[in-house]
Design an enzyme around this catalytic site. Sequence first.
Site, PDB file in Angstrom:
ATOM      1  N   SER A   9       0.945  -1.374  -0.289  1.00 16.32           N
ATOM      2  CA  SER A   9      -0.226  -0.130  -0.421  1.00 16.32           C
ATOM      3  C   SER A   9       0.888   0.861   0.180  1.00 16.32           C
ATOM      4  CB  SER A   9      -1.260  -0.008   1.486  1.00 16.32           C
ATOM      5  OG  SER A   9      -1.545   1.019   1.013  1.00 16.32           O
ATOM      6  N   HIS A  34      -1.084  -1.250  -4.447  1.00 13.62           N
ATOM      7  CA  HIS A  34      -2.400  -0.703  -3.854  1.00 13.62           C
ATOM      8  C   HIS A  34      -2.349   0.771  -3.266  1.00 13.62           C
ATOM      9  CE1 HIS A  34      -6.889  -1.398  -1.522  1.00 13.62           C
ATOM     10  NE2 HIS A  34      -5.673  -0.243  -0.302  1.00 13.62           N
ATOM     11  N   ASP A  36      -4.578   4.480  -2.378  1.00 13.94           N
ATOM     12  CA  ASP A  36      -5.656   3.950  -1.024  1.00 13.94           C
ATOM     13  C   ASP A  36      -6.464   5.940  -1.110  1.00 13.94           C
ATOM     14  OD1 ASP A  36      -5.674   2.585   0.788  1.00 13.94           O
ATOM     15  OD2 ASP A  36      -4.748   2.921   1.525  1.00 13.94           O
ATOM     16  N   MET A  38      -8.313   9.092  -0.816  1.00 14.66           N
ATOM     17  CA  MET A  38      -9.023   9.006   0.643  1.00 14.66           C
ATOM     18  C   MET A  38      -9.810  10.701   0.167  1.00 14.66           C
ATOM     19  SD  MET A  38      -7.283   7.497   3.947  1.00 14.66           S
ATOM     20  CE  MET A  38      -6.961   6.345   3.806  1.00 14.66           C
ATOM     21  N   HIS A  67      -8.617   1.868  -4.089  1.00 12.63           N
ATOM     22  CA  HIS A  67      -9.261   2.185  -2.679  1.00 12.63           C
ATOM     23  C   HIS A  67      -9.503   3.127  -3.176  1.00 12.63           C
ATOM     24  CE1 HIS A  67      -9.912   1.193   0.874  1.00 12.63           C
ATOM     25  NE2 HIS A  67     -11.118   1.288   0.825  1.00 12.63           N
ATOM     26  N   MET A  69     -11.658   5.983  -0.974  1.00 12.93           N
ATOM     27  CA  MET A  69     -12.767   5.875  -0.333  1.00 12.93           C
ATOM     28  C   MET A  69     -12.803   7.645  -0.327  1.00 12.93           C
ATOM     29  SD  MET A  69      -9.686   4.260   2.836  1.00 12.93           S
ATOM     30  CE  MET A  69      -8.666   3.715   1.221  1.00 12.93           C
ATOM     31  N   MET A 138     -12.797  -4.923   4.848  1.00 11.74           N
ATOM     32  CA  MET A 138     -11.993  -3.963   5.415  1.00 11.74           C
ATOM     33  C   MET A 138     -10.840  -5.021   6.820  1.00 11.74           C
ATOM     34  SD  MET A 138     -10.954  -0.805   3.707  1.00 11.74           S
ATOM     35  CE  MET A 138      -9.823  -0.831   5.023  1.00 11.74           C
ATOM     36  N   ASP A 176      -7.215  -5.014   4.079  1.00  7.38           N
ATOM     37  CA  ASP A 176      -6.974  -3.829   3.977  1.00  7.38           C
ATOM     38  C   ASP A 176      -6.736  -3.632   5.289  1.00  7.38           C
ATOM     39  OD1 ASP A 176      -5.462  -2.072   3.140  1.00  7.38           O
ATOM     40  OD2 ASP A 176      -7.442  -1.345   2.169  1.00  7.38           O
TER      41      ASP A 176
HETATM   42  C1  DX5 Z   1      -6.650   1.918   5.603  1.00  4.94           C
HETATM   43  C2  DX5 Z   1      -5.934   2.066   3.962  1.00  4.94           C
HETATM   44  C3  DX5 Z   1      -4.973  -0.135   3.773  1.00  4.94           C
HETATM   45  C4  DX5 Z   1      -4.008   0.731   5.196  1.00  4.94           C
HETATM   46  C5  DX5 Z   1      -2.837  -0.793   4.557  1.00  4.94           C
HETATM   47  O1  DX5 Z   1      -7.861   2.857   4.633  1.00  4.94           O
HETATM   48  O2  DX5 Z   1      -6.864   1.250   3.395  1.00  4.94           O
HETATM   49  O3  DX5 Z   1      -4.475   0.494   2.674  1.00  4.94           O
HETATM   50  O4  DX5 Z   1      -3.755   1.709   5.296  1.00  4.94           O
HETATM   51  O5  DX5 Z   1      -2.090  -0.113   5.696  1.00  4.94           O
HETATM   52  P1  DX5 Z   1      -1.559  -0.792   7.201  1.00  4.94           P
HETATM   53  O6  DX5 Z   1      -1.086  -2.216   6.125  1.00  4.94           O
HETATM   54  O7  DX5 Z   1      -0.032  -0.386   7.193  1.00  4.94           O
HETATM   55  O8  DX5 Z   1      -2.336  -1.144   7.205  1.00  4.94           O
HETATM   56 ZN    ZN Z   2      -6.547   0.460   1.029  1.00  3.99          ZN
END
Ligand code: DX5
Ligand code: ZN
Length: 236
Positions: A9, A34, A36, A38, A67, A69, A138, A176
């Site tokens: 990630s 991956h 993220d 947000m 991903h 969010m 999640m 995740d």
């Molecule tokens: C959380 C994210 C994840 C997360 C993964 O909102 O979707 O991808 O940051 O990081 P670790 O492995 O550090 O939990």
């Molecule tokens: Zn994620």
Amino acid sequence: MNPVRIAPSVISADFSYLRGDLARVEQGGPDMFHVDIMDGHFVPNITFGPAMVKTIKSLTKLPLDVHLMLSKPRKFVTAFVEAGAANITFHVECDDKILTALDEVRNYDCKVGLAVKPKTPLSAIKEYLGHLDRVLVMTVEPGFGGQKFMPDMMAKVELAAAWRNEGGFKYDIEVDGGLDNYTIWPAVRAGAEVIVAGTSIFSQADAAQAIKDLRENARLALRHLEPGYVPDDPED
Ligand code: DX5
Ligand code: ZN
């Protein structure tokens, strides 16, 4: 092909050194990155926009597992597809019409998934299973890296695997949050096939070894399923 795929990630990368940090991790042979996204509304944090995804895409040969969010993912589907997403997963808890959003991603040459937050029962996505390439369970409250894995979520992973068997669906199952050499055991035993790992890969000086260790732990956790497997110890 590896039955369990590893998705480092990017949220845990060193952004002052992004090109080098991605290259360092890519050398360890993960299956995808991956990413993220947000929006500060769906979750209490803000990360990357499409321009950053385009930059990440230019720095790696690996597919990008995006991903979202976001409260309103539909608004950004085109931008993230154009930025280079190989697949897009958004949350069933978002404000958009789920089927419309799924179709919009599908209409591009892009795989699509639905994610569920820890407090959301898996039944929330049941009516969409036939439309999905991926189910993302999640294992932390979305928003931040470095949180503690929630083992209770494994019941959802098992259920996603059972529904796939019963219904003949095609999606894969991703987990995740908080995945490391220990928590990967219950995750893969429950049926997880795509393992997102931020901290447990990027924080290691030897990222290639970290990826190797995750793969080895996944193999060990599943070795009782290998043809001809005989336990060393009858108690095993
Ligand atoms: C959380 C994210 C994840 C997360 C993964 O909102 O979707 O991808 O940051 O990081 P670790 O492995 O550090 O939990
Ligand atoms: Zn994620």
